[in-house]
Design an enzyme around this catalytic site. Structure first.
Site, PDB file in Angstrom:
ATOM      1  CB  CYS A   1      -2.957   5.805   3.256  1.00 43.54           C
ATOM      2  SG  CYS A   1      -3.790   4.601   4.031  1.00 43.54           S
TER       3      CYS A   1
ATOM      4  CD  GLU B   1      -2.498   1.632   2.683  1.00 45.78           C
ATOM      5  OE1 GLU B   1      -2.347   2.739   2.933  1.00 45.78           O
ATOM      6  OE2 GLU B   1      -2.701   0.704   3.292  1.00 45.78           O
TER       7      GLU B   1
END
Length: 513
Positions: A296, A257
């Protein structure tokens, strides 16, 4: 000198042989604890996890592993108040922002604990129905998932020391795979403390859960063919991980990620008086300020019709102006600090970079900071904007990991789709409006560019979970720039820790599965 936190390896607590790296309070500037991982025999530690933790976990059923997770949850809840104190001191977050991490992590852990009961008293999973391989249907193929014989290495990010641990560890442990977690150094204290509480409780088989706080040097070198690695962080570090021989030569599974320029889109038929407009403004401001924008999944680009650019800038700015920023220990404060001085400098530098090609619509540098003195890392939100998004490449390429977003106008919906896709793959996009046909069509078009499409219409305004909130029922990850990874998604999370195989046999043999 502050306390040196021990690491848990080879079934025992042990401190590194170096002086250690200090962790600091980002608001007060005071030293908290130190971490160090030098001098450990990593090869021995990884093998111990595979042999001891792995074998004992795999001997259990899903229901039994789920019970372990339930017992872990009980222990963590008993110590929750101390976790909030650590979060305030080490991450500089207000209580509500700490809750996003802590309560979110515990909720996810509880979700997978319950899943253990659903999966029941077995140690493998069926994948679909048996398929015929012969005309008579007597010879068939049944796909099954079995636990991988290796371990799971987690290299986590600084912004979610609790949730980042348990959203990975819960499905791994439920799958029967032992875990070694390497938390980001700057906020490692909370992760280490949680692991310590679990280890000290004696719940897990020895070797099931290990923690290494300090440098990640040498960790990837210990991985073997049946191990997995999951990384959350920058695209630059992700590229290093992807090119490591463990992955290129041994085919170690990797979940990544990385960066993500997430977007929010207001449908063209909405107006400044519509409920959808108000929902978008509220959500944008929340995403800019929760955890000081250090998520994020936070909204980085805001797309609105050209004729609504100025009114949207005014509405968002007015709401941001009500955000009280400063020391999270002050009850009046609603937004705390950037996690450390390095990240603070990165955010300030990123803002200056984007300022070269944008207008400043709301300037957080002019805001009064509450109950802070010198050497703090507090930074109020900044809203930028540009009326030339087609030729302005930086706004589609540069992610500033802090309380910053850019307002972008679009001519029509096709133009908006083109601009959103220039993010080159994101974790999440959110759509705001009440035209079901348009929302459905846009969701389908944007799906292949995102891990999640969050559609907010007024009929579910009170129930929607939020653009940036990651729920265990839905997958977390995204294509392209976002890393190409996939976590959570209910039972889908377990597949990363399992091997899918086809059992080809007679119908009568497969019936026993």
């Amino acid at each position: 000198m502050s306390k040196l936190l021990p690491n848990f390896l080879n079934g025992q607590w042990q401190t590194g042989s170096g002086k250690g790296t200090s962790l600091y309070d980002p608001v007060l500037g005071t030293e908290l604890v130190r971490i160090d991982a030098t001098g450990h025999d990593l090869g021995e530690a990884f093998q111990f996890a595979r042999e001891s933790g792995g074998k004992q976990l795999k001997a259990l059923t899903y229901r039994e592993r789920g019970q372990l997770l339930k017992d872990i949850l009980t222990v963590l809840k008993e110590n929750k108040n101390e976790y909030y104190e650590i979060s305030t001191a080490n991450s500089g977050t207000v209580k509500n922002d700490s809750a996003v991490d802590i309560e979110g992590g515990l909720f996810t852990l509880g979700y997978y604990a319950k899943m253990g009961d659903t999966l029941g008293d077995k140690s493998y999973l069926l994948d679909g129905e048996a398929l015929d391989l012969s005309r008579s249907s007597e010879f068939q193929s049944q796909h099954i998932f079995t636990s991988r014989p290796g371990l799971a290495l987690f290299i986590n990010a600084f912004n979610f020391p609790c949730w980042g641990l348990w959203e990975k560890a819960a499905p791994a442990l439920l799958s029967g795979v032992p875990v070694i977690v390497k938390p980001a150094s700057s906020t490692a204290w909370l992760t280490q403390r949680m692991v310590k509480d679990v280890i000290d409780s004696g719940i897990l088989p020895v070797g099931s859960l290990s923690v290494i706080c300090g440098s990640s040097a040498g960790l990837m070198d210990q991985l073997e063919a049946f191990d997995v690695v999951s990384f959350t962080g920058s695209a630059k570090t992700a590229s290093i991980i992807r090119s490591h021989p463990a992955i290129t030569e041994q085919s170690v599974r990797a979940n990544i990620e990385a960066d993500s320029l997430n977007s929010a889109l207001l449908l063209p038929e909405e107006t400044v008086k519509s409920s959808a407009f108000e929902l978008m403004v509220k959500e944008v401001c929340r995403e800019m300020t929760v955890k000081s924008g250090q998520k994020c999944t936070a909204i980085r680009r805001i797309f609105v019709p050209e004729e609504m650019y100025d009114s949207t800038a005014t509405a968002i700015s007015a709401r941001l102006a009500r955000t009280i920023v400063g020391n999270p220990r002050d009850e009046s404060v609603r937004m705390g600090a950037i996690v450390n001085s390095t990240q603070y400098d990165d955010v300030v530098s990123g803002i200056e970079t984007l300022k070269k090609c944008t207008d400043v619509l709301y300037d957080g540098s002019d805001c009064e900071l509450i109950s802070v003195e010198t050497n703090h890392c507090c930074l109020a939100p900044t809203l930028l904007g540009t009326k030339t998004p087609d030729t302005n490449t930086l706004i589609h390429d540069v992610e500033v990991f802090g309380p910053v977003a850019t307002l972008i106008p679009y001519r029509d919906i096709d133009h908006a789709m083109e601009l959103i896709k220039r993010g080159k793959g994101s974790l999440v996009t959110s759509l705001y409006g009440d035209t079901n046909e348009t929302l459905t069509a846009l969701s389908i078009e944007l799906a292949s560019y995102h891990g999640r499409v969050h559609v907010i219409s007024t009929d579910i305004a009170a129930e929607q979970t939020g653009h940036g909130n990651v729920m265990p029922q839905s997958i977390h990850g995204g294509p392209g720039r976002a890393g190409g990874g996939q976590e959570l998604g209910s039972e889908r999370a377990l597949h990363f820790y399992h091997q899918c195989s086809a059992i080809q046999a007679s119908h009568s043999v497969l019936e026993h599965l």
